[in-house]
Write a protein that holds these residues in place. Structure first.
Motif, PDB file in Angstrom:
ATOM      1  N   ILE A  15       0.844  -1.209   0.000  1.00 52.93           N
ATOM      2  CA  ILE A  15       0.000   0.000   0.000  1.00 52.93           C
ATOM      3  C   ILE A  15       0.875   1.252   0.000  1.00 52.93           C
ATOM      4  CG2 ILE A  15      -1.647   1.354   1.363  1.00 52.93           C
ATOM      5  CD1 ILE A  15      -2.862  -1.340   2.298  1.00 52.93           C
ATOM      6  N   GLN A  18       2.076   1.907  -3.393  1.00 55.52           N
ATOM      7  CA  GLN A  18       1.015   2.467  -4.237  1.00 55.52           C
ATOM      8  C   GLN A  18       0.821   3.962  -3.971  1.00 55.52           C
ATOM      9  OE1 GLN A  18      -2.728   0.207  -4.823  1.00 55.52           O
ATOM     10  NE2 GLN A  18      -1.788  -1.328  -3.491  1.00 55.52           N
ATOM     11  N   LEU A  34      -6.795   4.102   0.512  1.00 53.51           N
ATOM     12  CA  LEU A  34      -5.494   3.522   0.871  1.00 53.51           C
ATOM     13  C   LEU A  34      -4.940   4.151   2.152  1.00 53.51           C
ATOM     14  CD1 LEU A  34      -3.825   3.242  -2.656  1.00 53.51           C
ATOM     15  CD2 LEU A  34      -4.612   1.352  -1.220  1.00 53.51           C
ATOM     16  N   ASP A  37      -6.584   2.531   4.995  1.00 52.09           N
ATOM     17  CA  ASP A  37      -6.008   1.199   5.228  1.00 52.09           C
ATOM     18  C   ASP A  37      -4.682   1.301   5.987  1.00 52.09           C
ATOM     19  OD1 ASP A  37      -8.126   0.038   3.928  1.00 52.09           O
ATOM     20  OD2 ASP A  37      -7.088  -0.237   2.009  1.00 52.09           O
TER      21      ASP A  37
END
Length: 354
Positions: A15, A18, A34, A37
């Motif tokens: 993540i 990303q 994200l 998260d």
């Protein structure tokens, strides 16, 4: 458990990679998801890395001791490191078990709280107002904003019922164990003989839901407008700005008349309606799961007496966890952290048993 933690750490690193991608950064919805998260995974990953270091320290000390040939002072120092790292590893292992418990997907949401006066007439309506004030003051200590959605006030300053939203990250996680019957024992201001009266109010706690979670067919709604009126029948305004929405399939009725704008009243009423419908659906699902373990805390049963506020004795007792605190004045002024923390701890212990 270690395999699961390794998987969580890999996901966390993926993540973060990303989040460095310009295409992801430009997609606000994906970027926000994200980041959410990352926020949830960070405490687990940090704790896992602490655990790995403690486990490595333990293995290093064990190898040195098993190899022998250490002088007395060094051996004592290594033995001390072995014991410290063993204790730390065990402690971190227990903390990781708690962090890996399934999260309530609603925990981060805003919350809608509905309070209704119960047994006790006007005194129960005044108690409903006391609870509203208590929750509002608690919310403000957290930097959260209470917003009244709908209310039915009485002439003496109580509420037959009041619905309000608390906007704030994690609001539902702190309020979700408040559902149930709250009982008050005190001498009413209207009581000339000084007799203690017992009254009740019912609290319902609902996570705010959006259009995506609950699809409501407009054809299933009956929407009526009427004039807003305050306590004693005094007209707040002379236009039909108050809204009553009936969801025909479930018979759920919501009224909202606190705003002068019909549009704002309708918007608030729909927020309450969506949350009530989803809450009813979840209650049915829970009942349908045969043999499902009911946690000691937070069954959400609104008929369950959960807490007593005894003013003559200055105490507040939560019956679910056997907690009694003798600081009723500060609690009624919004000092709820001790009770809420104890409820969360008890709920976590129940989940670990399961």
């Amino acid at each position: 458990m270690l395999d699961k933690l390794k998987s969580v750490e890999e996901n966390f690193e993926n993540i973060n990679a990303q989040l460095c991608d310009p295409d992801v950064v430009s997609d606000m919805e994906k970027y926000r998801k994200l980041m959410q998260d990352v926020k949830h995974l960070t405490p687990i990953v940090e704790k896992f890395r602490e655990y790995k270091k403690a486990a490595a320290d333990f293995e290093e000390a064990k190898e040195l001791l098993d190899g022998g040939g250490l002088d007395k002072d060094f051996r004592e120092m290594v033995q001390e490191q072995l014991e410290e790292s063993r204790e730390l590893t065990e402690k971190l292992n227990e903390e990781l078990k708690i962090l890996l418990l399934p999260r309530d997907p609603n925990d981060d949401k805003n919350v809608i709280i509905e309070i209704r006066g119960g047994a006790g007439g006007e005194e129960s309506a005044l108690f409903a107002n006391s609870l509203f004030r208590m929750y509002s003051m608690y919310a403000e200590t957290k930097g959260w904003k209470p917003e009244v959605l709908s209310s039915n006030p009485t002439e003496l300053g109580g509420f037959k019922e009041i619905s309000f939203m608390i906007n704030g990250d994690g609001a539902y996680s702190r309020f979700k164990f408040e559902s149930g019957v709250h009982r008050v024992q005190r001498v009413p201001e209207t009581e000339s003989q000084g007799r203690i009266q017992t009254s009740t109010a019912t609290v319902a706690v609902l996570p705010e839901v959006d259009d995506v979670e609950v699809q409501i067919n407009p054809a299933d709604l009956q929407i009526d407008t009427f004039r807003s009126s305050g306590a004693g029948g005094q007209h707040i305004n002379k236009t039909e700005s108050a809204i009553r929405i009936t969801h025909i399939p479930t018979g759920t009725v919501v009224e909202c008349q606190d705003e002068r704008s019909q549009y704002k009243n309708k918007d608030k009423a729909m927020k309450i309606l969506r949350s009530r419908i989803l809450d009813a659906e979840r209650a049915k699902q829970n009942e349908a799961i045969a043999g499902e373990r009911k946690a000691q805390v937070g069954t959400g049963d609104r008929s369950e007496r959960i807490r007593t506020y005894n003013f003559p004795q200055g105490r507040v007792s939560d019956h679910r966890i056997g907690l009694t605190l003798y600081k009723i004045e500060s609690i009624m002024n919004g000092d709820l952290d001790e009770i809420i923390d104890a409820l969360i701890t008890a709920d976590t212990a129940e989940k670990l048993k399961g």
